[in-house]
Design an enzyme around this catalytic site. Structure first.
Site, PDB file in Angstrom:
ATOM      1  N   HIS A 256       1.616   3.218   9.457  1.00  0.00           N
ATOM      2  CA  HIS A 256       0.404   3.848   8.699  1.00  0.00           C
ATOM      3  C   HIS A 256      -0.718   4.097   9.938  1.00  0.00           C
ATOM      4  O   HIS A 256      -1.581   4.787   9.462  1.00  0.00           O
ATOM      5  CB  HIS A 256      -0.225   2.878   8.083  1.00  0.00           C
ATOM      6  CG  HIS A 256       0.869   2.330   6.780  1.00  0.00           C
ATOM      7  ND1 HIS A 256       1.450   3.301   6.002  1.00  0.00           N
ATOM      8  CD2 HIS A 256       1.416   1.235   6.699  1.00  0.00           C
ATOM      9  CE1 HIS A 256       2.098   2.363   5.221  1.00  0.00           C
ATOM     10  NE2 HIS A 256       2.227   1.246   5.670  1.00  0.00           N
TER      11      HIS A 256
ATOM     12  N   LYS B  40      12.502   6.953   3.993  1.00  0.00           N
ATOM     13  CA  LYS B  40      11.502   6.319   3.384  1.00  0.00           C
ATOM     14  C   LYS B  40      10.718   7.379   2.322  1.00  0.00           C
ATOM     15  O   LYS B  40      10.432   8.417   2.863  1.00  0.00           O
ATOM     16  CB  LYS B  40      10.290   5.563   4.303  1.00  0.00           C
ATOM     17  CG  LYS B  40       9.575   4.843   3.310  1.00  0.00           C
ATOM     18  CD  LYS B  40       8.443   4.230   4.418  1.00  0.00           C
ATOM     19  CE  LYS B  40       7.395   3.309   3.528  1.00  0.00           C
ATOM     20  NZ  LYS B  40       6.245   2.755   4.468  1.00  0.00           N
TER      21      LYS B  40
ATOM     22  N   HIS C 116       0.450  -4.705   4.634  1.00  0.00           N
ATOM     23  CA  HIS C 116       1.005  -3.763   3.916  1.00  0.00           C
ATOM     24  C   HIS C 116       0.086  -2.727   3.369  1.00  0.00           C
ATOM     25  O   HIS C 116      -1.185  -2.911   2.898  1.00  0.00           O
ATOM     26  CB  HIS C 116       1.259  -4.747   2.742  1.00  0.00           C
ATOM     27  CG  HIS C 116       1.749  -4.142   1.403  1.00  0.00           C
ATOM     28  ND1 HIS C 116       2.837  -3.510   1.314  1.00  0.00           N
ATOM     29  CD2 HIS C 116       1.105  -3.947   0.035  1.00  0.00           C
ATOM     30  CE1 HIS C 116       3.040  -2.731   0.060  1.00  0.00           C
ATOM     31  NE2 HIS C 116       2.022  -3.118  -0.608  1.00  0.00           N
ATOM     32  N   PHE C 117       0.507  -1.410   3.068  1.00  0.00           N
ATOM     33  CA  PHE C 117      -0.490  -0.314   2.339  1.00  0.00           C
ATOM     34  C   PHE C 117       0.148  -0.771   0.993  1.00  0.00           C
ATOM     35  O   PHE C 117       1.129  -0.285   0.673  1.00  0.00           O
ATOM     36  CB  PHE C 117       0.212   0.839   3.168  1.00  0.00           C
ATOM     37  CG  PHE C 117      -0.801   1.968   2.390  1.00  0.00           C
ATOM     38  CD1 PHE C 117      -2.038   2.357   3.256  1.00  0.00           C
ATOM     39  CD2 PHE C 117      -0.249   2.612   1.360  1.00  0.00           C
ATOM     40  CE1 PHE C 117      -2.882   3.403   2.685  1.00  0.00           C
ATOM     41  CE2 PHE C 117      -1.344   3.842   0.871  1.00  0.00           C
ATOM     42  CZ  PHE C 117      -2.462   3.918   1.575  1.00  0.00           C
ATOM     43  N   ASP C 118      -0.746  -0.673   0.203  1.00  0.00           N
ATOM     44  CA  ASP C 118      -0.515  -0.880  -1.257  1.00  0.00           C
ATOM     45  C   ASP C 118      -0.701   0.575  -2.071  1.00  0.00           C
ATOM     46  O   ASP C 118       0.310   1.064  -2.881  1.00  0.00           O
ATOM     47  CB  ASP C 118      -1.367  -1.845  -2.058  1.00  0.00           C
ATOM     48  CG  ASP C 118      -1.046  -2.305  -3.208  1.00  0.00           C
ATOM     49  OD1 ASP C 118       0.179  -2.458  -3.386  1.00  0.00           O
ATOM     50  OD2 ASP C 118      -1.916  -2.062  -4.293  1.00  0.00           O
TER      51      ASP C 118
HETATM   52  P1  5GP Z   1       4.371   7.753  -7.410  1.00  0.00           P
HETATM   53  O1  5GP Z   1       3.315   8.545  -6.994  1.00  0.00           O
HETATM   54  O2  5GP Z   1       5.669   8.269  -6.821  1.00  0.00           O
HETATM   55  O3  5GP Z   1       4.817   7.442  -8.625  1.00  0.00           O
HETATM   56  O4  5GP Z   1       4.285   6.472  -6.707  1.00  0.00           O
HETATM   57  C1  5GP Z   1       3.929   6.391  -5.141  1.00  0.00           C
HETATM   58  C2  5GP Z   1       3.048   5.329  -4.903  1.00  0.00           C
HETATM   59  O5  5GP Z   1       3.185   4.903  -3.459  1.00  0.00           O
HETATM   60  C3  5GP Z   1       1.514   5.271  -5.152  1.00  0.00           C
HETATM   61  O6  5GP Z   1       0.912   4.404  -5.881  1.00  0.00           O
HETATM   62  C4  5GP Z   1       1.095   5.618  -3.720  1.00  0.00           C
HETATM   63  O7  5GP Z   1      -0.284   5.061  -3.827  1.00  0.00           O
HETATM   64  C5  5GP Z   1       1.844   4.507  -3.034  1.00  0.00           C
HETATM   65  N1  5GP Z   1       1.826   4.642  -1.441  1.00  0.00           N
HETATM   66  C6  5GP Z   1       1.361   5.911  -0.870  1.00  0.00           C
HETATM   67  N2  5GP Z   1       1.560   5.463   0.414  1.00  0.00           N
HETATM   68  C7  5GP Z   1       2.536   4.436   0.494  1.00  0.00           C
HETATM   69  C8  5GP Z   1       2.824   3.742   1.661  1.00  0.00           C
HETATM   70  O8  5GP Z   1       2.673   4.307   2.834  1.00  0.00           O
HETATM   71  N3  5GP Z   1       3.497   2.614   1.397  1.00  0.00           N
HETATM   72  C9  5GP Z   1       3.759   2.136   0.114  1.00  0.00           C
HETATM   73  N4  5GP Z   1       4.471   0.957   0.070  1.00  0.00           N
HETATM   74  N5  5GP Z   1       3.189   2.712  -0.733  1.00  0.00           N
HETATM   75  C10 5GP Z   1       2.372   3.679  -0.687  1.00  0.00           C
END
Ligand code: 5GP
Length: 125
Positions: A12, A41, A120-122
């Site tokens: 990150h 990823k 952890h990035f959430d």
């Molecule tokens: P989507 O938009 O596909 O429904 O969900 C993607 C999710 O992943 C979002 O909640 C976003 O905030 C989250 N996200 C963004 N960058 C990262 C990351 O680097 N690692 C993780 N684990 N989640 C991330």
């Protein structure tokens, strides 16, 4: 494996790149930072801010994480310069093909340890 501060930095942190990434940024960086080995990823966020700025979020507002029920997440009080990398639907491993989107958002990270450090990035919000 337990999430570590080293893994958080690898996945990150990118303080030295300008906040407005080129369209090829994610394809290059996801590979360079080891997130395209074995599989691509799907979503990953890079932070164009100093480690001091990101680490300080561990002492900002505590909250329940968005992607787990744990309570060790913290939301940044300010917005940060970030780049969102998202795997294209047409991407086929091992050619991991990403869209690169720059933005300024609040981030939510999980912190652990004493002193607290990001592990952890959430989410970005
Ligand atoms: P989507 O938009 O596909 O429904 O969900 C993607 C999710 O992943 C979002 O909640 C976003 O905030 C989250 N996200 C963004 N960058 C990262 C990351 O680097 N690692 C993780 N684990 N989640 C991330």
């Amino acid at each position: 494996r337990k999430p570590s501060v080293q893994d958080f930095k690898r996945q990150h942190m990118d303080p030295d790149s300008p906040p407005n990434s080129r369209p090829t940024y994610c394809n290059q960086m996801m590979k360079r930072r080891g997130m395209t080995k074995g599989s691509c990823k799907r979503v990953n966020t890079f932070l164009h801010e100093s480690w001091a700025t990101v680490k300080a979020i561990c002492s900002q507002r505590q909250m329940t994480c968005k992607t787990s029920s744990r309570n060790n997440c913290h939301k940044s009080s300010s917005t940060l310069h970030i780049t969102d990398c998202r795997l294209k639907g047409s991407s086929k491993y091992p050619n991991c093909d990403y869209t690169t989107t720059n933005s300024q958002k609040h981030i939510i990270i999980a912190c652990e340890g004493n002193p607290l450090v990001p592990v952890h990035f959430d989410a970005s919000v």
